[in-house]
Scaffold this active site. Structure first.
Site, short mmCIF file in Angstrom:
data_model
loop_
_atom_site.label_atom_id
_atom_site.label_comp_id
_atom_site.label_asym_id
_atom_site.label_seq_id
_atom_site.Cartn_x
_atom_site.Cartn_y
_atom_site.Cartn_z
N LYS A 112 0.84 -1.19 0.11
CA LYS A 112 0.09 0.14 0.03
C LYS A 112 0.88 1.25 -0.06
O LYS A 112 0.58 2.23 -0.85
CB LYS A 112 -1.01 -0.05 1.36
N LYS A 193 -5.10 -9.44 -12.26
CA LYS A 193 -5.74 -9.93 -11.36
C LYS A 193 -6.92 -9.17 -11.29
O LYS A 193 -6.77 -8.00 -11.10
CB LYS A 193 -4.97 -10.03 -9.89
N LYS A 196 -10.68 -4.28 -7.27
CA LYS A 196 -11.31 -2.99 -7.19
C LYS A 196 -10.42 -1.96 -7.63
O LYS A 196 -10.69 -1.20 -8.48
CB LYS A 196 -12.08 -2.70 -5.92
P1 AMP Z 1 -10.30 -7.57 -1.40
O1 AMP Z 1 -11.33 -6.92 -0.99
O2 AMP Z 1 -9.75 -7.13 -2.76
O3 AMP Z 1 -9.13 -7.56 -0.36
O4 AMP Z 1 -10.64 -9.15 -1.60
C1 AMP Z 1 -11.42 -9.71 -0.58
C2 AMP Z 1 -10.85 -11.22 -0.68
O5 AMP Z 1 -11.43 -11.82 -2.04
C3 AMP Z 1 -9.22 -11.48 -0.78
O6 AMP Z 1 -8.96 -11.83 0.55
C4 AMP Z 1 -9.07 -12.66 -1.92
O7 AMP Z 1 -9.09 -13.84 -0.99
C5 AMP Z 1 -10.52 -12.63 -2.70
N1 AMP Z 1 -10.08 -11.94 -4.03
C6 AMP Z 1 -9.94 -10.83 -4.26
N2 AMP Z 1 -9.61 -10.61 -5.62
C7 AMP Z 1 -9.52 -11.88 -6.04
C8 AMP Z 1 -9.09 -12.31 -7.34
N3 AMP Z 1 -8.97 -11.64 -8.34
N4 AMP Z 1 -8.97 -13.61 -7.45
C9 AMP Z 1 -9.12 -14.63 -6.27
N5 AMP Z 1 -9.57 -14.15 -5.23
C10 AMP Z 1 -9.55 -12.79 -5.06
#
Ligand code: AMP
Ligand code: TRP
Length: 327
Positions: A112, A193, A196
């Protein structure tokens, strides 16, 4: 008996990467014997969110998403992190036995900062609150995506520091990651990947014209359909594999590899993904619409979840406070 626990940040509309990488596993695990705690990490969200109304709405949206996708509140407890304020007390107890060095090594914090985020203290101590989330329920198994593994390892360390100082107070949790490698990194519209922060997401409940529009944005190249191609180089097929069975995906791959007349163009393959996804989430979309019209039901689920979770966290807080010399 296992006690499963996991959390998810209320960061707005959840995407299919969140679903295949985290939510799906949470929902499947509730079929296993044991206790299940799943919470919406609103305290954690405060480290980046400055819009109170949005935060409340995102928390609600996250709860609705879980319930629509098959979360069964009779089997597992769904709650807001902030409904269990005892975790912040446990976080303080953990902070007091944890060296700065451990936090300084956290990849997610370093990433970050490298991205230019000006960190607040809350962001730096994020892993301590996360450790408290896990330890507060005597969790034995924490299902998380790959990106959260280090945080759970830090939790194991913090439990160790505390227990070394004060005796066996906290239970050491184990980590569970999704079995299938492809579920750990769902690609976004641009092949990176899905995330958001990259603006390349597909919302789980997207449908109709809006879904068509978003799937059309999946990045391809300008080679014509007749030209034979290596399907393993096309991330389009990784998206397809989420929604279509293996035989069907292989069939399309064979056609693309062969090329020539009758080979599908990218537009056609995108149509296959869109239909697959619409069908895959059809009942969840309906359920979501019902829940959006019945906010009271969602609130009742969260309140019942909070009551159960808080009772457990209070026990653990008392145990830890007493061990450390607080009366
Ligand atoms: P985030 O809000 O981006 O931290 O995502 C929450 C959870 O969703 C993360 O801890 C990951 O386990 C899963 N996640 C987010 N993006 C992906 C992705 N592109 N592929 C697989 N798992 C994801
Ligand atoms: N940090 C996790 C994420 O961003 C969310 C989270 C907070 C969590 N506390 C947790 C996950 C405890 C598992 C256990 O995805």
């Amino acid at each position: 008996m296992e006690t499963y626990l996991s959390g998810i940040q209320p960061s707005g509309l959840l995407h299919i990467g969140n679903y295949f990488g985290a939510i799906r596993q949470h929902i499947q695990l509730q079929q296993e014997d044991g206790e299940h705690f799943y919470f919406i990490a609103d305290y954690h969200a405060l480290t980046s969110n400055r819009e109170p109304e949005k935060l409340r709405e995102f928390v609600f949206e996250t709860a609705v998403t879980y319930l629509a996708l098959g979360f069964e509140p009779e089997k597992a407890c769904l709650f807001r992190q902030s409904d269990v304020p005892e975790v912040t007390e446990i976080a303080w107890l953990l902070a007091s036995v944890t060296g700065m060095g451990l936090l300084e090594r956290a990849h997610s914090f370093k990433d970050k900062v490298a991205q230019g985020v000006k960190p607040n203290v809350g962001l730096f101590t994020y892993p301590i609150l996360m450790a408290a989330d896990i330890l507060a329920y005597d969790s034995t198994c924490v299902p998380v995506g790959k990106d959260q593994i280090q945080h759970v390892e830090m939790t194991q360390d913090m439990a160790g520091y505390f227990n070394q100082a004060y005796g066996e107070v906290f239970v050491r949790p184990e980590i569970r990651t999704p079995k299938a490698e492809k579920m750990q990194k769902v690609p976004g519209l641009d092949g990176q990947k899905m995330s958001k922060s990259y603006g390349n997401t597909i919302w789980i409940f997207e449908e109709g014209k809006a879904l068509k529009k978003v799937i059309n944005r999946v990045v391809t190249d300008s080679r014509p359909p007749e030209e034979p191609k290596d399907p393993e180089e096309l991330f389009l097929f990784d998206l397809m594999a989420l929604f279509c069975d293996e035989a069907e995906v292989n069939d399309w791959k064979d056609k693309v590899r062969a090329g020539g007349e009758g080979a599908p163009g990218y537009g056609h393959l995108k149509g296959v993904i869109r239909h697959g996804m619409e069908e895959y989430f059809a009942s969840a979309r309906e359920r979501r619409k019902e829940l959006m019209a019945d906010r009271g039901e969602v609130e009742r689920v969260l309140a019942a979840g909070a009551e159960k979770a808080r009772a457990r966290a209070t026990e653990v807080r008392d145990r830890a406070a007493k061990a450390s010399g607080l009366s």
